[in-house]
Design a protein around this motif. Structure first.
Motif, PDB file in Angstrom:
ATOM      1  N   ALA A 163      -4.902   7.335  -4.657  1.00 16.61           N
ATOM      2  CA  ALA A 163      -5.453   5.849  -5.129  1.00 16.61           C
ATOM      3  C   ALA A 163      -4.277   5.943  -6.984  1.00 16.61           C
ATOM      4  O   ALA A 163      -3.492   5.465  -6.728  1.00 16.61           O
ATOM      5  CB  ALA A 163      -7.162   5.656  -5.633  1.00 16.61           C
ATOM      6  N   TYR A 164      -4.635   7.228  -7.682  1.00 13.12           N
ATOM      7  CA  TYR A 164      -3.939   7.294  -8.773  1.00 13.12           C
ATOM      8  C   TYR A 164      -2.137   6.914  -8.869  1.00 13.12           C
ATOM      9  O   TYR A 164      -1.807   6.226  -9.427  1.00 13.12           O
ATOM     10  CB  TYR A 164      -4.190   8.515  -9.748  1.00 13.12           C
ATOM     11  CG  TYR A 164      -3.272   8.410 -11.166  1.00 13.12           C
ATOM     12  CD1 TYR A 164      -3.742   7.343 -11.973  1.00 13.12           C
ATOM     13  CD2 TYR A 164      -2.324   9.711 -11.122  1.00 13.12           C
ATOM     14  CE1 TYR A 164      -3.204   8.079 -13.390  1.00 13.12           C
ATOM     15  CE2 TYR A 164      -2.212  10.578 -12.576  1.00 13.12           C
ATOM     16  CZ  TYR A 164      -2.064   8.982 -13.649  1.00 13.12           C
ATOM     17  OH  TYR A 164      -1.485   9.635 -14.840  1.00 13.12           O
ATOM     18  N   THR A 165      -1.420   7.923  -7.698  1.00 12.82           N
ATOM     19  CA  THR A 165      -0.067   7.823  -7.538  1.00 12.82           C
ATOM     20  C   THR A 165       0.033   6.288  -7.132  1.00 12.82           C
ATOM     21  O   THR A 165       1.432   5.740  -7.436  1.00 12.82           O
ATOM     22  CB  THR A 165       0.182   8.295  -6.288  1.00 12.82           C
ATOM     23  OG1 THR A 165      -0.804  10.030  -6.786  1.00 12.82           O
ATOM     24  CG2 THR A 165       1.560   8.514  -6.171  1.00 12.82           C
ATOM     25  N   ALA A 166      -0.661   5.322  -6.262  1.00 14.86           N
ATOM     26  CA  ALA A 166      -0.211   3.788  -5.872  1.00 14.86           C
ATOM     27  C   ALA A 166       0.028   3.060  -7.436  1.00 14.86           C
ATOM     28  O   ALA A 166       0.564   2.467  -7.265  1.00 14.86           O
ATOM     29  CB  ALA A 166      -1.242   4.023  -5.197  1.00 14.86           C
ATOM     30  N   LYS A 167      -1.681   3.310  -7.717  1.00 16.48           N
ATOM     31  CA  LYS A 167      -1.903   2.856  -9.141  1.00 16.48           C
ATOM     32  C   LYS A 167      -0.300   2.830  -9.976  1.00 16.48           C
ATOM     33  O   LYS A 167       0.426   1.778 -10.583  1.00 16.48           O
ATOM     34  CB  LYS A 167      -2.678   2.733  -9.947  1.00 16.48           C
ATOM     35  CG  LYS A 167      -3.082   2.109 -11.821  1.00 16.48           C
ATOM     36  CD  LYS A 167      -4.197   2.616 -11.858  1.00 16.48           C
ATOM     37  CE  LYS A 167      -3.784   1.577 -13.498  1.00 16.48           C
ATOM     38  NZ  LYS A 167      -5.573   2.113 -13.809  1.00 16.48           N
ATOM     39  N   LEU A 168       0.114   4.225 -10.358  1.00 16.79           N
ATOM     40  CA  LEU A 168       0.921   3.776 -11.069  1.00 16.79           C
ATOM     41  C   LEU A 168       2.829   3.659 -10.615  1.00 16.79           C
ATOM     42  O   LEU A 168       3.602   3.081 -11.269  1.00 16.79           O
ATOM     43  CB  LEU A 168       1.644   6.242 -11.020  1.00 16.79           C
ATOM     44  CG  LEU A 168       0.526   6.616 -12.342  1.00 16.79           C
ATOM     45  CD1 LEU A 168       0.618   8.066 -11.917  1.00 16.79           C
ATOM     46  CD2 LEU A 168       1.046   6.220 -13.642  1.00 16.79           C
ATOM     47  N   THR A 183       0.733  -0.810  -0.003  1.00 17.49           N
ATOM     48  CA  THR A 183       0.687  -0.197   0.194  1.00 17.49           C
ATOM     49  C   THR A 183       0.559   1.121  -0.062  1.00 17.49           C
ATOM     50  O   THR A 183       1.711   1.438   0.820  1.00 17.49           O
ATOM     51  CB  THR A 183      -0.804   0.054   1.032  1.00 17.49           C
ATOM     52  OG1 THR A 183      -0.014   0.319   2.310  1.00 17.49           O
ATOM     53  CG2 THR A 183      -2.326  -0.937   1.487  1.00 17.49           C
ATOM     54  N   CYS A 184       0.586   2.193  -0.656  1.00 18.52           N
ATOM     55  CA  CYS A 184       1.075   3.092  -1.107  1.00 18.52           C
ATOM     56  C   CYS A 184       1.024   4.897   0.168  1.00 18.52           C
ATOM     57  O   CYS A 184      -0.460   5.233   0.329  1.00 18.52           O
ATOM     58  CB  CYS A 184       1.021   3.584  -2.155  1.00 18.52           C
ATOM     59  SG  CYS A 184       1.818   5.152  -3.320  1.00 18.52           S
ATOM     60  N   GLY A 236       2.555   0.795  -8.560  1.00 22.43           N
ATOM     61  CA  GLY A 236       3.006  -0.231  -8.360  1.00 22.43           C
ATOM     62  C   GLY A 236       1.999  -0.873  -7.830  1.00 22.43           C
ATOM     63  O   GLY A 236       2.139  -2.381  -7.442  1.00 22.43           O
ATOM     64  N   ASP A 242      -0.863  -1.628  -4.935  1.00 21.55           N
ATOM     65  CA  ASP A 242      -2.857  -2.172  -4.276  1.00 21.55           C
ATOM     66  C   ASP A 242      -3.809  -0.817  -4.297  1.00 21.55           C
ATOM     67  O   ASP A 242      -5.103  -0.733  -4.588  1.00 21.55           O
ATOM     68  CB  ASP A 242      -3.040  -3.004  -3.596  1.00 21.55           C
ATOM     69  CG  ASP A 242      -2.144  -4.868  -3.935  1.00 21.55           C
ATOM     70  OD1 ASP A 242      -1.984  -4.543  -5.221  1.00 21.55           O
ATOM     71  OD2 ASP A 242      -1.668  -5.373  -2.784  1.00 21.55           O
ATOM     72  N   GLY A 243      -3.330  -0.308  -3.087  1.00 22.61           N
ATOM     73  CA  GLY A 243      -4.133   1.204  -3.206  1.00 22.61           C
ATOM     74  C   GLY A 243      -3.693   1.987  -1.821  1.00 22.61           C
ATOM     75  O   GLY A 243      -1.963   1.264  -1.573  1.00 22.61           O
TER      76      GLY A 243
END
Length: 459
Positions: A210-215, A192-193, A217, A219-220
């Motif tokens: 959530a977008y930063t976390a996705k960038l 998790t970020c 890799g 999960d959220g």
């Protein structure tokens, strides 16, 4: 140089204080994670309209240039900077000007270092797991080739019952298999970020966490900003898992050291993984195994040190947490190095099959089966136990194994014995009769090998 946080202060930091406070000497290790985290942050800021697309492109181009130059050696990370974050930001401003000053918008060094550490440890978990895989492959190779290589199994370091080398190695496969499962668990739980947690209370900027976390890799995002900046559970879990790996390696090392001794001579360690003596020309020492055993304490120390550091820290971030790097970094390097070397030593090690089989015979590992023979012929087990004990004493006196004791000597102690006792106590029979799941018989061991092969294919 002026500090990025210097506006509040009216005098220079004492140099001793500065050096004591600085972390650049060790946190430079994750310069790549710091830069990649900044790239994701800037991309998100532009998506949210906090930065313009032009500013985003300028900053990312500058960051990529810093990354490339550090990797190539063109740009050196020096103690001129307080930490890796200051190094990156200061060099970015030097290269792109005022746009670089916007890099830190909506971000604190607290969530920044939390992100860097998570990204770094996440990478290290994967690298450690890859080395565990190499260890498992080395062990499995030995198992496949030694399903009928007989040797003594031990309890209390005393020869107990006959097993096979495949069976013995299978125990270590299970240990390192659990280590692999722990790596998977740690990765899943830590993914998790924390970026966007700010110093501890988030930020007023409209970040899309959530977008930063996705960038990056993940999960959220982390769901509590205070925990986001102060959590080091994942690192403690990782160090605990590394300590388990080293414990397994140390146990394995102890056995290799014993097996390599003149008294056992079960193995021959390859010259590439041994050293000699400066004074005794006959010596061939198991230095790698001894060093692995010795280095285990270093990894334990890192785990204990971080647990002690974290035990008294109130929420949220405190400077004590800077101590989460030097010892853990050493523990990571140590464990990875030990895994790599030990796997290499295993692959090149020669096993003395005949010697192991003779050791099993002369260690009376088939004594239990001799007692079972009597039980199967109507003798109560307690009486059978005593009879075989007398046989062992006789064999010790004659310096022979039970296999070589003449039948008339057997009959003197118990007339129940017949010629078929020799077949009943042969190592092959002793092992082959043990066919329950997990036992050393060829059938269950072949099933185990097949299962392990499938496991490795799905690794």
């Amino acid at each position: 140089m002026a500090q990025l946080w210097g506006g509040r202060f009216t005098k220079e930091t004492d140099q001793l204080v500065y050096k004591f406070n600085a972390s650049i000497s060790f946190d430079q290790r994750f310069y790549e994670q710091d830069i990649k985290g900044s790239m994701a942050h800037v991309t998100m800021l532009a998506k949210q309209g906090i930065l313009t697309d032009a500013e985003k492109e300028t900053i990312i181009t500058g960051l990529q240039g810093i990354l490339d130059d550090v990797k190539s050696g063109k740009l050196e990370i020096t103690d001129k900077y307080e930490d890796i974050h200051s190094f990156v930001e200061a060099n970015l401003i030097d290269r792109v000007g005022d746009a670089g000053k916007k890099l830190h918008t909506g971000r604190s060094r607290n969530d920044q270092v939390a992100l860097d550490m998570k990204l770094y440890i996440r990478d290290e978990v994967q690298e450690t797991d890859a080395l565990i895989k190499e260890m498992l492959e080395a062990i499995l190779g030995i198992m496949e080739n030694n399903l009928e290589t007989y040797m003594p199994g031990f309890t209390h370091l005393q020869k107990a019952q006959p097993i096979t080398l495949a069976h013995h190695m299978g125990a270590y496969f299970e240990m390192f298999k659990r280590d692999h499962e722990r790596m998977k668990d740690i990765y899943a739980r830590m993914n998790t970020c924390p970026l966007g947690s700010g110093a501890l209370a988030g930020t007023t900027y409209p970040l899309d966490r959530a977008y930063t976390a996705k960038l990056l890799g993940f999960d959220g995002p982390t769901m509590n900003s205070m925990d986001g900046v102060s959590d080091r559970d994942y690192l403690i879990e990782y160090l605990s898992a590394l300590s388990m790996i080293m414990m397994h390696l140390s146990r394995f090392s102890e056995e290799v050291i014993i097996w390599n001794s003149n008294e056992y001579k079960f193995v021959e360690i390859d010259d590439a993984y041994s050293t000699g003596s400066s004074i005794m020309p006959q010596k061939k020492n198991p230095d790698i195994a001894e060093l692995v055993r010795g280095k285990t304490g270093r990894v334990y120390a890192a785990l204990t040190g971080l647990l002690v550091t974290m035990k008294g820290i109130p929420l949220a971030y405190n400077k004590d947490m800077q101590e989460d790097k030097e010892l853990p970094f050493d523990a990571i390097d140590t464990t990875k190095g030990c895994l790599q070397l030990f796997a290499g030593m295993l692959r090149t090690m020669t096993f003395k099959n005949d010697r192991m089989e003779e050791s099993a015979k002369h260690g009376f590992t088939n004594a239990t089966d001799a007692a079972d023979y009597l039980v199967n012929h109507g003798v109560p087990f307690r009486d059978a136990h005593g009879i075989v004990g007398q046989l062992v004493l006789l064999c010790l006196d004659k310096k022979i194994p039970l296999d070589d004791l003449p039948l008339e000597e057997y009959k003197k102690i118990s007339p129940v014995f017949e010629e078929d006792i020799y077949e009943a106590i042969s190592l092959k029979t002793c092992v082959e009769k043990r066919n329950t799941t997990g036992a050393p018989g060829v059938k269950p061991m072949q099933e185990a090998v097949d299962s392990y092969k499938k496991y490795m294919e799905e690794y």
